[in-house]
Design an enzyme around this catalytic site. Structure first.
Site, PDB file in Angstrom:
ATOM      1  N   GLU A 294       0.808  -1.222   0.000  1.00 55.62           N
ATOM      2  CA  GLU A 294       0.000   0.000   0.000  1.00 55.62           C
ATOM      3  C   GLU A 294       0.836   1.265   0.000  1.00 55.62           C
ATOM      4  O   GLU A 294       0.366   2.333  -0.362  1.00 55.62           O
ATOM      5  CB  GLU A 294      -0.977   0.009   1.188  1.00 55.62           C
ATOM      6  CG  GLU A 294      -0.358   0.270   2.560  1.00 55.62           C
ATOM      7  CD  GLU A 294       0.333  -0.949   3.138  1.00 55.62           C
ATOM      8  OE1 GLU A 294       0.917  -0.836   4.212  1.00 55.62           O
ATOM      9  OE2 GLU A 294       0.290  -2.021   2.491  1.00 55.62           O
ATOM     10  N   ASP A 336      22.098  15.470 -31.984  1.00 57.01           N
ATOM     11  CA  ASP A 336      22.780  16.293 -32.968  1.00 57.01           C
ATOM     12  C   ASP A 336      24.203  16.502 -32.472  1.00 57.01           C
ATOM     13  O   ASP A 336      24.527  16.163 -31.333  1.00 57.01           O
ATOM     14  CB  ASP A 336      22.047  17.627 -33.129  1.00 57.01           C
ATOM     15  CG  ASP A 336      22.505  18.408 -34.350  1.00 57.01           C
ATOM     16  OD1 ASP A 336      23.391  17.906 -35.082  1.00 57.01           O
ATOM     17  OD2 ASP A 336      22.008  19.527 -34.557  1.00 57.01           O
ATOM     18  N   ASP A 601      16.769  20.387 -29.861  1.00 58.24           N
ATOM     19  CA  ASP A 601      16.342  21.710 -29.398  1.00 58.24           C
ATOM     20  C   ASP A 601      15.708  22.554 -30.492  1.00 58.24           C
ATOM     21  O   ASP A 601      15.440  23.734 -30.297  1.00 58.24           O
ATOM     22  CB  ASP A 601      17.527  22.468 -28.808  1.00 58.24           C
ATOM     23  CG  ASP A 601      18.631  22.732 -29.847  1.00 58.24           C
ATOM     24  OD1 ASP A 601      18.499  22.248 -30.997  1.00 58.24           O
ATOM     25  OD2 ASP A 601      19.611  23.413 -29.511  1.00 58.24           O
ATOM     26  N   ASN A 669       4.874 -14.269   4.605  1.00 57.33           N
ATOM     27  CA  ASN A 669       4.217 -14.215   5.911  1.00 57.33           C
ATOM     28  C   ASN A 669       2.697 -14.264   5.774  1.00 57.33           C
ATOM     29  O   ASN A 669       2.007 -14.949   6.545  1.00 57.33           O
ATOM     30  CB  ASN A 669       4.618 -12.942   6.652  1.00 57.33           C
ATOM     31  CG  ASN A 669       6.024 -13.047   7.236  1.00 57.33           C
ATOM     32  OD1 ASN A 669       6.540 -14.140   7.434  1.00 57.33           O
ATOM     33  ND2 ASN A 669       6.644 -11.910   7.501  1.00 57.33           N
TER      34      ASN A 669
END
Length: 870
Positions: A294, A336, A601, A669
């Site tokens: 959780e 580039d 860019d 468990n």
């Protein structure tokens, strides 16, 4: 007039595209010199920010309330209410306190992460150029209001809806609104009242982008009143799911399926065994919580936020948190060369005539062209302009007009005139081939001669010679024309080729070392450039990049999708590439199953940035590139990116640690508990004991985000592997369950424990094993050779001590605990140590096996078994 103005600003102007600019200035109480700062601030207060909705992060109260929306939490709240009415009220109170504590932990992590991201994203907020107080200034795009006068140029995202007042060769991409892939020309004027969005040639809209030219715009609508907002409100838009997010989702499905099966079976079986309904319900629901990670959303949020802060400190601003995981998984970077592999400080090295000799005339014409143009700012023009510093080269010349640069023509023309003359001088510069295409003559000395094939061959030979030495070459041409009022692209004909501009951009210092470091981390680098093959090859040889296999833009244009798929991965350099070909290259590389990063860019880089798994841009990039990118480099440097890759891998490693912990001891468990509930005449743990166990075992996990990561875990890219997680869960869950059964046997057969002693003993043992597994699975090395982070170590130790002390503390009886004998504690500690030893041995075997699987998966895929990842 005041009331209509207020209505126009607050409610918008109907059919504004059909009105003249003069009428709109009146209606909006604005003027060509723009609003005053006071007027703009007043309007912003009335109409609100120029955004599509509530931006930023939610407030603390709503974030806290959101923690209770989890279906499991709501079920537990419901069960606590039922318990309060039909069972023990104190038991309901204990469950409620534990639920609130768990949600509070999740809240502190998520809210802290969201506030950190708000601070980081503020550093890269988009700006716009507006005219206020009669001066052009840069302001945040969110502060634009109706009546503002906005200036646009190539590369800008349009910040608001408005009408055009002035334009110069303006073309706008409206694909975000209309789906039309090709830019459309725009100019001032009026459109009919009935005109649809795509037919309003005198308006620009939020979310569209300027591809070429310049414009001045009167803003009419902002924020939620824009056309883009109206469309966004009807179409749910979300970013493509990243590989890691998809993995988390699949992991959630896996855990849900397991949880539902176990919980339903356990609840039904307990009812068949005639156990109390409320106890069985609470036990089953608490078991569900124990099985469920959780805290995983909170762990992921804080891990990614911490990763974003770390990246920001290293010069990388993250715009999309999920991309951090993909950055760590990236195994191929496309970039580039300018500014990334080279210094990015371009120097004009020579201005030569047709014969290759230095020419003062060519230098003058180049300076006039570069300093008088008003379009995109670019490094080449800046390099030319720097030549003019200290000397007034433009004295005696006045600008008449210009034809702005665009990516189709690949040239820029400026028209100048000497005062008192009737002739204009047209100066055109750009890519040599594109300039030559507009020429009919060459300038030989002072004489214009017809352009012959021999001239073209000589020009090509000179370009190749210079390119082989690392120079980037532009062409320059001129034409004397009779003065006229306006010039356009159609006038770029019959030019006279005058000479060459030679630019030098040397390799960036340390780039060869950075490339080697990327290779050592499993990241290959491919260059995608518009420069010619000779310049790109010279650079690749200099910095140690592969350059044997080269694919040109012309060759790529003739390849089918499948043919490009076959060649893409084998190609070292993609040269002479048109911007619209970059997306095809990225697609082909991703089809090979590679996690591809793209660094760009430019105006036309947005599609490739979207297509890449990790879109990377730089702080000085044009708006469209920055908005398309997942990350922004504050410094265009591969060393910065290298640190980002390492940080991304650390973030990925720490997230996987929590998942490993959750799917090992926790799962084992809870499985053991489900089995024990059927085999024992009593519930093995009470609901509040399970929840307390789950809460305490989760505390050290909150420190996972600050844990140290072994160097081996960041050496190579790691990717989400649900199969590996499933195998890990089975192996380590079974080991955990085996030692749980050993604990059952010890407590029942050796110590003859009654219900309360059994529950207390197993609570202690199960908590200790969950803490022990944290230290084991957090590293692939022997756990004693890898020191955990200080916070993780202290929290683990503190909770372990608390686990041993809980049965003896005041209030222990509230939870159903009872003191344990020293013999019981000693036996449980021995079982825990044996569990630690067996888990450590299994871990080494498991990770060696998984590493062999990973190595096999990294072998180059054959064409037969290569498949698309998306």
């Amino acid at each position: 007039m005041a009331r209509p103005v207020l209505d126009a600003i607050g409610d918008g102007v109907d059919a504004y595209w059909s009105k003249s600019a003069e009428d709109l200035f009146d209606v909006l109480a604005s003027r060509p010199a723009g609003l005053s700062s006071v007027e703009a601030a007043d309007r912003l207060a009335r109409v609100g920010p120029n955004g599509l909705g509530k931006k930023g992060t939610a407030n603390a109260l709503s974030t806290f309330a959101r923690q209770f929306r989890s279906s499991l939490v709501l079920i537990l709240v419901f069960a606590a209410i039922v318990s309060a009415f039909v069972g023990d009220g104190s038991e309901a109170a204990i469950i409620a306190v534990i639920v609130v504590a768990s949600c509070s932990l999740s809240f502190t992590q998520e809210y802290g992460a969201s506030m950190a991201m708000r601070a980081l994203t503020a550093r890269i907020a988009r700006k716009a150029r507006v005219v206020r107080d009669g001066l052009e200034q840069s302001v945040p795009a969110e502060s634009i209001v109706p009546g503002d006068v906005v200036r646009l140029s190539a590369g800008n995202l349009v910040p608001a809806d408005g009408v055009l007042i002035e334009t110069r060769d303006l073309s706008v991409s409206e694909a975000a609104l209309t789906g039309e892939p090709y830019p459309v020309e725009k100019r001032p004027g009026r459109s009919s009242v009935q005109a649809q969005i795509g037919q309003r040639g005198n308006t620009v809209f939020t979310g569209t982008s300027v591809r070429s030219g310049t414009a001045t715009v009167l803003v009419v609508h902002t924020g939620a009143r824009t056309e883009y907002a109206a469309i966004a409100a009807t179409i749910a838009h979300s970013a493509p799911e990243t590989e890691f997010a998809s993995g988390i989702r699949r992991f959630g499905y896996l855990m849900t399926e397991i949880m539902l099966v176990i919980v339903i079976l356990v609840f039904a079986a307990n009812l068949l065994l005639h156990r109390p309904l409320v106890d069985s319900l609470l036990f089953s629901l608490a078991l569900a919580v124990g099985l469920t990670p959780e805290l995983l959303p909170a762990i992921i949020s804080v891990t990614l936020a911490r990763g974003a802060r770390t990246l920001a400190a290293g010069g990388v601003i993250v715009r999309r948190l999920d991309a951090i995981e993909n950055l760590g998984s990236m195994d191929l970077l496309c970039t580039d060369k300018t500014g990334t592999l080279t210094e990015g400080v371009v120097r004009l090295d020579a201005c030569s005539d047709l014969a290759g000799a230095d020419s003062a005339d060519v230098r003058l014409w180049a300076i006039l062209n570069a300093t008088l143009q008003s379009g995109m700012i670019n490094p080449l023009d800046e390099a030319i302009a720097s030549e003019a510093s200290g000397t007034d080269w433009t004295s005696g010349w006045e600008k008449v007009d210009e034809v702005p640069y665009d990516f189709v023509r690949k040239r820029l023309t400026v028209v100048v005139r000497r005062p008192g003359t009737t002739d204009d001088l047209m100066i055109c510069k750009g890519a040599v081939d594109n300039v030559l295409a507009a020429c009919s003559h060459v300038l030989d000395g002072t004489e214009a001669k017809p352009l012959e094939p021999a001239h073209a061959s000589a020009i090509e030979a000179r370009i190749r010679g210079w390119s082989d030495r690392g120079y980037r070459v532009l062409g320059l041409a001129i034409r004397h024309v009779r003065a006229t009022l306006r010039y356009g692209r159609q006038d770029e004909t019959d030019l006279c080729f005058a000479g060459f501009l030679l630019f030098l951009d040397p390799p960036k210092t340390g780039v060869a070392d950075a490339l080697k470091a990327l290779r050592d981390r499993g990241v290959a680098v491919k260059v995608i450039t518009g420069d010619n093959r000779y310049v790109a090859t010279h650079l690749a040889q200099t910095i140690g990049l592969g350059h044997r296999s080269i694919l040109t833009g012309g060759e790529l244009a003739g390849l089918t999708k499948e043919a490009l798929f076959g060649r893409a991965l084998r190609t070292d350099l993609f040269v002479e590439i048109d911007p619209n070909q970059k997306e095809r290259i990225i697609q082909a590389l991703r089809r090979h199953g590679r996690v591809v990063g793209y660094l760009g860019d430019g105006i036309n880089d947005a599609p490739a940035l979207h297509e890449a798994d990790v879109g990377i841009s730089v702080e000085g990039a044009v708006d469209v590139a920055r908005e398309a990118a997942d990350m922004i480099l504050l410094e265009r440097n591969l060393g910065v990116l290298l640190r980002g890759v390492d940080d991304g891998r650390r973030t990925f490693a720490n997230t996987m640690k929590y998942i490993s912990i959750t799917t090992s001891a926790n799962f084992g468990n809870m499985f053991s508990m489900a089995f024990a509930s059927l085999a024992l005449p009593f519930l093995p743990l009470l609901a509040q004991q399970i929840l307390l166990n789950n809460l305490l075992s989760s505390l050290p996990s909150l420190a996972i985000v600050r844990d140290r990561v072994d160097a081996e875990q960041i050496r190579l890219p790691r990717r989400w592997n649900i199969g590996s997680i499933r195998r890990f869960m089975v192996y380590f869950g079974l080991i955990s369950s085996l030692f749980d059964f050993a604990s059952f046997g010890f407590l029942l057969l050796a110590m003859h424990a009654v219900a309360d002693v059994f529950r207390t003993g197993w609570f202690v043992e199960s908590l200790l094993t969950q803490l022990a597994i944290v230290l084991v699975v957090r590293t692939h090395k022997p756990f004693w050779q890898s020191r955990p982070g200080a916070l993780l170590a202290w929290l683990t130790l503190s909770v372990a001590v608390l686990a041993l002390l809980i049965p003896y503390l005041p209030g222990a009886d509230w939870f159903g605990f009872t003191p344990l004998s020293s013999a019981t504690l000693a036996g449980l500690l021995i079982i825990t140590l044996l569990y630690l030893a067996v888990s450590e041995t299994t871990k080494r075997w498991f990770f060696k096996r998984e590493d062999r699987r990973l190595a096999r998966s990294r072998r180059p895929p054959s064409r037969r078994n290569s498949v698309m990842r998306r």
